[in-house]
Design an enzyme around this catalytic site. Structure first.
Site, PDB file in Angstrom:
ATOM      1  N   ASP A 198      -2.665  -4.866   0.437  1.00 42.07           N
ATOM      2  CA  ASP A 198      -2.208  -6.187   0.859  1.00 42.07           C
ATOM      3  C   ASP A 198      -2.869  -6.674   2.137  1.00 42.07           C
ATOM      4  OD1 ASP A 198      -0.863  -4.316   2.418  1.00 42.07           O
ATOM      5  OD2 ASP A 198       1.143  -4.994   1.880  1.00 42.07           O
ATOM      6  N   MET A 226       0.823  -1.217   0.000  1.00 42.29           N
ATOM      7  CA  MET A 226       0.000   0.000   0.000  1.00 42.29           C
ATOM      8  C   MET A 226       0.859   1.271   0.000  1.00 42.29           C
ATOM      9  SD  MET A 226      -2.993  -1.124   2.707  1.00 42.29           S
ATOM     10  CE  MET A 226      -3.993   0.351   2.415  1.00 42.29           C
ATOM     11  N   HIS A 227       0.198   2.393  -0.263  1.00 40.82           N
ATOM     12  CA  HIS A 227       0.719   3.752  -0.033  1.00 40.82           C
ATOM     13  C   HIS A 227       1.792   4.219  -1.010  1.00 40.82           C
ATOM     14  CE1 HIS A 227      -1.336   3.080   3.735  1.00 40.82           C
ATOM     15  NE2 HIS A 227      -0.415   2.252   4.178  1.00 40.82           N
TER      16      HIS A 227
END
Length: 492
Positions: free
Chosen positions: A237, A78-79
């Site tokens: 995830d 992520m991110h």
């Protein structure tokens, strides 16, 4: 029919081939480089992800009828900030979730814009790893790159784009960008304005189990699949891992011991921790979840084994740590190798050992690493408990979950039952399940989870050991506030 789950991790992509009934037919893993251009920075080339996916899917489907591959979906790190120009070329390497360069931008968002406003706009506050601070960093430090941005994407969504030509993102992954109004599941106009971003620069939002497009002819030729293959949006995830462990619906809990560590609590209702120590995100099942995330979990053990002790035989190092040692260790470890997110939100925090003496052994140090990660997970667990959330049991997944000792430590530190599931392939299996739901094999994510995920064993806490760990945890949680002022000094 067959379904592929793409688990796009930090060190490798893991690809999973699943039949409609949930049975796993094949698993392939392909590694790619991770670069650290400056201390605390962490980057990867999206092109490396795609090359690994292409190579991996060919190997994954070798010997199978490729016409039977009906759908592909994702669980992704992520991110990470992926930026594309007007020709959809990657402008610069992706800035990853565990990158700590955005202290200035994070402080600006939290202290100048204000945590209350951020929470109102997005249900969350700024963390250094989130995407919005990275956008502000690029704007400030690489204005020429910022001016080229036509599309802002997350890591797994770049792979989905390469397959479909569609710029898409799901609600769970978008929740971690600090650009989405989580409660109302739409891009936040206020955050777009704060970050100087236009809505046309952001991808279209989907539920995780919705089809975003079909395989393009070019992608089908490259992957050896057909244009009939459907692509579902997928999930971050942790949300994908939650699907893969059956942590869906109301009141489920999953702990993930991967590179990062998370405690994930699913809920049918939207909710926010008033201190914003836990993330409030959309879930891949169409509902919501609260999540505590630590930046270094199984990676702490990997660092200790590979770099410090110099061994790859992880199980052998855990053999001397017998039950009578649990709750008796006088060595403590703070697991902040890359800074920390939940609940401290401090990118400048660093790992430390404390409590060693002349009789401290190698096994004591190894045990302290495992316990330090468990104690840090309990930090987030305690926040959830303070919200009135009752958690009596949890699923567990990730590389660290393969250790029977670590599972036992987690069960006793949290004093809850830990359930082991048949497949530990959390994000990859979750991705494949989302693809199966998208293609109509199951009516809902919950139905898929109920039919596919099976608990095969459980670890129950030992009251005596749990009591010892409770006393140890009280000491552990005093260490961070005591050393916190030193982190600024060390950074300087």
């Amino acid at each position: 029919m067959l379904y592929i789950g793409v688990d796009l991790g930090t060190s490798a992509v893991k690809l999973l081939l699943m039949e409609a009934d949930g049975s796993i037919k094949n698993i392939v893993s392909k590694e790619y480089p991770l670069s650290f251009p400056n201390p605390g920075w962490s980057e990867q080339k999206p092109e490396d992800w795609w090359n690994a996916v292409v190579e991996g899917i060919k190997e994954l489907t070798d010997g199978f009828d490729k016409d039977q591959v009906a759908g592909i979906s994702f669980g992704g790190q992520m991110h990470g900030l992926v930026i594309l120009d007007s020709d959809d070329n990657v402008i610069r390497p992706a800035i990853l979730w565990n990158d700590g360069r955005t202290t200035k931008e994070t402080n600006y968002l939290n202290d100048v814009i204000g945590k209350d406003k951020l929470s109102e706009y997005t249900a969350n506050i700024a963390f250094a790893g989130f995407t919005a601070p990275k956008i502000l960093w690029v704007k400030e430090n690489e204005p020429e790159n910022f001016a080229k941005i036509a599309k802002i994407m997350l890591p797994k969504d770049y792979i989905a784009y390469k397959m479909t030509g569609v710029h898409s993102c799901d609600y769970s992954d978008a929740s971690g960008m600090l650009l989405m109004d989580v409660k109302n599941k739409c891009w936040s106009k206020e955050m777009m304005e704060i970050c100087s971003v236009k809505e046309e620069q952001l991808p279209k939002l989907f539920e995780s189990y919705e089809i975003t497009g079909s395989m393009t002819e070019a992608a089908a030729a490259e992957l050896g699949l057909t244009t009939n293959c459907k692509i579902a949006a997928g999930a971050g995830d942790n949300a994908a891992a939650a699907v893969g462990t059956g942590t869906v619906g109301d009141g489920g809990c999953n702990i993930s011991l991967g590179t990062s560590g998370t405690i994930f609590i699913s809920s049918k209702d939207f909710g926010v921790d008033k201190f914003n120590a836990l993330h409030s995100f959309a879930h891949a099942d169409g509902n919501f979840h609260l999540m505590g995330c630590m930046l270094s979990a199984a990676s702490c053990n990997k660092w200790w084994m590979d770099e410090i002790i110099g061994t790859k035989d992880y199980p052998a190092e855990q053999v001397p740590i017998t039950d009578d040692k649990l709750g008796e260790n006088n060595v403590y470890y703070l697991p902040y190798l890359m800074g920390e997110r939940s609940p401290h939100n401090n990118p400048d925090a660093r790992a430390l050992f404390i409590g060693m003496s002349m009789d401290t052994t190698r096994a004591d140090m190894t045990q302290a690493v495992l316990e330090g990660v468990a104690f840090a997970i309990r930090d987030s667990f305690e926040v959830a408990r303070d919200l009135g959330i009752k958690i009596d049991e949890t699923k567990i997944c990730g590389g660290g979950a393969k250790s029977p000792l670590w599972r036992k430590i987690i069960a006793n530190v949290l004093n809850i039952k830990v359930n082991i599931i048949e497949s530990e392939e959390g994000p990859g299996l979750g991705g494949a399940m989302l693809a199966a739901v998208a293609c109509g094999e199951y009516a809902s994510v919950e139905e898929a989870a109920n039919k596919i995920v099976k608990v095969i064993d459980s670890v129950n806490p030992d009251p005596a050991i749990a009591a010892k760990y409770d006393a140890k945890y009280k000491k552990f949680k005093e260490i961070y506030p005591t050393v916190k002022p030193l982190y600024d000094t060390l950074k300087a």
